[in-house]
Design an enzyme around this catalytic site. Sequence first.
Site, PDB file in Angstrom:
ATOM      1  N   ASP A 161      -3.715  -9.099   8.424  1.00 14.71           N
ATOM      2  CA  ASP A 161      -2.635  -8.837   9.370  1.00 14.71           C
ATOM      3  C   ASP A 161      -2.697  -7.455  10.006  1.00 14.71           C
ATOM      4  OD1 ASP A 161      -2.035  -7.551   7.009  1.00 14.71           O
ATOM      5  OD2 ASP A 161       0.028  -8.245   6.889  1.00 14.71           O
TER       6      ASP A 161
ATOM      7  N   SER B 129      11.341 -12.321  -5.067  1.00 16.64           N
ATOM      8  CA  SER B 129      12.616 -12.003  -5.720  1.00 16.64           C
ATOM      9  C   SER B 129      13.766 -12.646  -4.966  1.00 16.64           C
ATOM     10  CB  SER B 129      12.822 -10.480  -5.773  1.00 16.64           C
ATOM     11  OG  SER B 129      13.299 -10.003  -4.525  1.00 16.64           O
TER      12      SER B 129
ATOM     13  N   ASN C  36       1.553  -0.203   5.572  1.00 15.88           N
ATOM     14  CA  ASN C  36       2.045  -0.665   4.279  1.00 15.88           C
ATOM     15  C   ASN C  36       2.958  -1.850   4.533  1.00 15.88           C
ATOM     16  OD1 ASN C  36       3.264  -0.959   1.728  1.00 15.88           O
ATOM     17  ND2 ASN C  36       4.739   0.662   2.143  1.00 15.88           N
TER      18      ASN C  36
ATOM     19  N   SER D  13      -4.773  -4.913  -2.548  1.00 17.21           N
ATOM     20  CA  SER D  13      -5.331  -6.025  -1.771  1.00 17.21           C
ATOM     21  C   SER D  13      -4.558  -7.313  -2.035  1.00 17.21           C
ATOM     22  CB  SER D  13      -6.804  -6.226  -2.123  1.00 17.21           C
ATOM     23  OG  SER D  13      -7.548  -5.047  -1.839  1.00 17.21           O
ATOM     24  N   ILE D  14      -4.055  -7.922  -0.950  1.00 15.93           N
ATOM     25  CA  ILE D  14      -3.272  -9.157  -1.043  1.00 15.93           C
ATOM     26  C   ILE D  14      -3.870 -10.250  -0.172  1.00 15.93           C
ATOM     27  CG2 ILE D  14      -0.996 -10.191  -0.710  1.00 15.93           C
ATOM     28  CD1 ILE D  14      -1.036  -8.132  -2.956  1.00 15.93           C
ATOM     29  N   ILE D  15      -4.214  -9.914   1.064  1.00 15.54           N
ATOM     30  CA  ILE D  15      -4.785 -10.852   2.031  1.00 15.54           C
ATOM     31  C   ILE D  15      -6.073 -10.266   2.583  1.00 15.54           C
ATOM     32  CG2 ILE D  15      -4.427 -11.921   4.312  1.00 15.54           C
ATOM     33  CD1 ILE D  15      -1.456 -12.129   3.620  1.00 15.54           C
TER      34      ILE D  15
ATOM     35  N   CYS E  67       0.820  -1.203   0.000  1.00 11.62           N
ATOM     36  CA  CYS E  67       0.000   0.000   0.000  1.00 11.62           C
ATOM     37  C   CYS E  67       0.854   1.252   0.000  1.00 11.62           C
ATOM     38  CB  CYS E  67      -0.911   0.007   1.227  1.00 11.62           C
ATOM     39  SG  CYS E  67      -1.845  -1.510   1.447  1.00 11.62           S
TER      40      CYS E  67
ATOM     41  N   GLU F 239       3.533  -6.461   4.773  1.00  7.16           N
ATOM     42  CA  GLU F 239       3.014  -7.792   5.056  1.00  7.16           C
ATOM     43  C   GLU F 239       3.697  -8.329   6.311  1.00  7.16           C
ATOM     44  OE1 GLU F 239       0.582  -9.119   3.485  1.00  7.16           O
ATOM     45  OE2 GLU F 239       0.545  -8.049   1.568  1.00  7.16           O
TER      46      GLU F 239
ATOM     47  N   ARG G  48      -4.798   1.143  -1.044  1.00 14.99           N
ATOM     48  CA  ARG G  48      -4.651  -0.292  -0.814  1.00 14.99           C
ATOM     49  C   ARG G  48      -4.414  -1.093  -2.085  1.00 14.99           C
ATOM     50  NH1 ARG G  48      -8.832  -4.811   1.747  1.00 14.99           N
ATOM     51  NH2 ARG G  48      -7.180  -6.305   2.282  1.00 14.99           N
TER      52      ARG G  48
END
Length: 628
Positions: A98, A361, A73, A52-54, A2, A75, A50
């Site tokens: 989270d 990565s 911002n 959105s990932i989770i 984010c 994870e 945002r």
Amino acid sequence: MCGIAGIFHPETPKPVDPSRIAAMIAAQAHRGPDGEGIWTAPGVGFGHRRLSIIDLAGSPQPMQSGALTITYNGEIYNFAELRSELERKGARFVTDGDTEVLLHGWRAWGPALLDRLNGMFAFALHDADTGTLFLARDRMGVKPLHYVELSDGSLAFASELKGLLAHPLLRRVPDVTAIEDFLAFGYVPDDACLVAGVRKLPAGHFLLVQRWQGVPRPRRWWSLSFADRASGSAKALGEELLARIRDGVRSRMVADVPLGAFLSGGVDSSAVVALMAEASKAAVKTCTIGFDEAGHDERAHAAMVAQRFATDHHAQVVRPDDFALIDTLVHHFDEPFADGSALATYQVAALARKSVTVALSGDGADEMLAGYRRYKFQAAEERVRGMLPDRWRRAAFGTLGRYYPKADWAPRPLRAKATLLALGADGDEAYARAVGVTSPELRARLLSAEARRVLGGHRAEDRYVAAMRAAPARDALDRAQYADMMIWLPGDILTKVDRTSMAVGLEAREPLLDHRLVEFCATLPVGMRLHGGEGKWLMKRSLERYLPKDILYRPKMGFVTPISAWFRGALAAEAEGLARSRTLVESGWLDMAQVAKLADEHRSGRADHGRTLWQLLMLERSAKRLFG
């Protein structure tokens, strides 16, 4: 992933204008294309964009829980374990992500929450009960956070500098010391900013601001030590290293959106893909870019790894001379950034974004396991320094180095000037020069007399010398790696990956920078990091069961950008135009006659100033955007 922004009044709870927050997050919309939120209360305001990932449908931000509000911002990879622990303490959760873990974690542990987090993050948390603002940044500096004290007494913060630039009270005044730093290293380090007054919260630090007590200095909450040594055989330590790499990879594979990996065909990205394939039931999505230039194209090696692990592989040939991207990079980096590999990193991120939202990565292994060639040279030079009396060594090699021709045109074995100068200097001074792009002597020629006066003795290399001398370390290699982890990694490598991936709405994760893995690597004996001139020795040995030797032991290639050729070809006019640039002329920073001389020497082939001209071009473009 984010973009965040906010305003806090530490002295008095003045109202915060929501339109200012809106402008600050709008400037960072690329970091969060999936939604936005704004929250204000007396003396404070937060904004959020945002990606959105989770918990895609839940976890809107800014998020509140009682007196606590957060904009975040990043994870947190161990959020599920922390959630279970907090639930046992009586916490009640209403979301599945989270973010809420941070709120309940603050309530339970305060700043000590940070020690429990495994992740990449930058967040701001406001506690209305205590009138407190808490800003925090992850250990390695994966996620950025800028802040500034403004003329109305407020403290403003944002993920990127452009978020602060959207605030009308920010005065756009250049800091000449940052220009010296940029010319030295090709990036503006984390302890500097081209806009005077703006600061970056250092990696592994937090800032706790309490109302009516002003803005204190940031406090370090994590540090890396090379002072201890692990004991055990190479086999046992190799197994532990592999287990920690495996944990780092698996912890970063949790996502509610499509996930994949960058695959260059080098050791680090290949290792990540191998361990992802081991943990995944479905084919891992991998992405590679290539160049139609002999010696610079890694597609064949990437294809070998992709075939070996049956990945869903995507490869694309890109033009190394896509000059249209220069202005795109200038926009997204804000400050001048002259690492030429940023062009290729942006291109591979754009390719990955076509099929995934999260990409793993291989960044970080070179720093933590001595993978760069400069570590090999530093170790060899230290051996020579140890064999000769300091006084004789400084006099002999220093004199030879000063008078030996630079010889850019000569075969590499005859370009001995840098080595002679290094042997004539102390190890920390020599390494500080080695990591630079532009030498102190050349900067002295380029900077104007007025700029040198304003610098007042400030020298970019001094931060490296200080870091190496203060390093909790046993060996010269330890000190060099420590300085790189503190300065180069957050300032160059992680800035490059963050800005290029966020520019296309992609979340990049670095499993090889899991802090537990990094802390372990710092304890490995020197000979298991750099062995017989081979960097990352123990890692490569441990990976032989997964990867062929053609991948593990081939020469390091990396993303190569033919900058020197550009300035004798398509960008020749740009090089000549630098000396007439209105932005640079009016700034007064540079001796423009010297700039013209550099361009002429490079175009004629009398010298190779390609990297310096690239720096000057990026400085000119960035300064034009920042200061008009």
